[in-house]
Scaffold this motif. Structure first.
Motif, PDB file in Angstrom:
ATOM      1  N   UNK A 116       6.994  64.135  31.533  1.00 20.45           N
ATOM      2  CA  UNK A 116       5.550  64.162  31.772  1.00 20.45           C
ATOM      3  C   UNK A 116       5.223  64.761  33.143  1.00 20.45           C
ATOM      4  N   UNK A 117       6.162  65.451  33.730  1.00 22.86           N
ATOM      5  CA  UNK A 117       6.058  66.095  35.035  1.00 22.86           C
ATOM      6  C   UNK A 117       6.048  65.089  36.180  1.00 22.86           C
ATOM      7  N   UNK A 118       5.170  64.105  36.148  1.00 26.65           N
ATOM      8  CA  UNK A 118       5.114  63.123  37.233  1.00 26.65           C
ATOM      9  C   UNK A 118       5.963  61.882  36.942  1.00 26.65           C
ATOM     10  N   UNK A 119       6.424  61.760  35.711  1.00 26.27           N
ATOM     11  CA  UNK A 119       7.392  60.728  35.337  1.00 26.27           C
ATOM     12  C   UNK A 119       8.073  61.158  34.047  1.00 26.27           C
ATOM     13  N   UNK A 120       9.224  60.556  33.786  1.00 27.50           N
ATOM     14  CA  UNK A 120       9.972  60.793  32.554  1.00 27.50           C
ATOM     15  C   UNK A 120      10.050  59.476  31.806  1.00 27.50           C
ATOM     16  N   UNK A 121      10.003  59.553  30.472  1.00 28.54           N
ATOM     17  CA  UNK A 121       9.915  58.340  29.670  1.00 28.54           C
ATOM     18  C   UNK A 121      10.805  58.378  28.436  1.00 28.54           C
ATOM     19  N   UNK A 122      11.129  57.175  27.969  1.00 30.03           N
ATOM     20  CA  UNK A 122      11.667  57.001  26.625  1.00 30.03           C
ATOM     21  C   UNK A 122      10.759  56.009  25.914  1.00 30.03           C
TER      22      UNK A 122
END
Length: 181
Positions: A116-122
């Protein structure tokens, strides 16, 4: 008034024991409290329940109600499954990968790692059908400043048009470049 923090967030569960054990196993949340009543204190409704509380870190508490006398759990059929979720911050992308492997090893489907550019997620679902997100921040101060500078303009445009404003389209562009500024 000043809100100090969220005291707890509560969801419904199908099985309190299974839920406590699942969150302990996969998200390392400690079981901190159980309350059970035959009558709801706030409404006085006769509805037996088990209310369990889990430590989500730094004073955050995730709670669940098992209410066996109520109809089976459902979800709002008009809301996509990806919308309603709870997101927990983790320390790194490496942690995302570790948890993802542990979940997948037990047959739990995981979406991600999503950038998400400003964070990465699962993303994955708990045994009750609640969507869970783990997010690792990776924003630069410049990125956060850019988003802060356009938040009100974006909200105003959305309120008028109900179409996605393009002020922050750079976040999900395939390739970040100077032209995306």
């Amino acid at each position: 008034m000043h809100i100090d923090r969220i005291h707890h967030v509560a969801y419904r569960c199908k099985d309190a024991r299974q839920t406590v054990e699942w969150y302990g196993k996969y998200l390392n949340m400690n079981f901190i409290l159980a309350i059970a009543e035959d009558q709801v204190p706030s409404t006085k409704a006769p509805d037996p329940y088990m209310h369990v509380f889990l430590d989500a870190g730094q004073g955050n508490v995730l709670a669940f109600f098992e209410i066996p006398a109520s109809p089976p759990m459902g979800r709002d059929i008009n809301t996509p499954a990806w919308v309603q979720h709870i997101a927990f911050k983790v320390d790194s992308e490496a942690t995302l990968r570790e948890v993802m492997q542990r979940l997948q090893a037990d047959g739990i489907e995981v979406v991600g790692i999503t950038d998400h550019t400003i964070f990465k997620s699962i993303y994955f679902f708990d045994p009750n059908g609640h969507r869970v997100e783990l997010a690792a921040d990776c924003a630069t101060p410049e990125q956060l400043q850019r988003l802060d500078a356009v938040k009100w303009d974006m909200l105003e445009e959305w309120s008028r048009t109900r179409r996605a404003p393009r002020h922050a389209a750079w976040m999900h562009a395939d390739e970040f470049s100077e032209q995306a500024h």
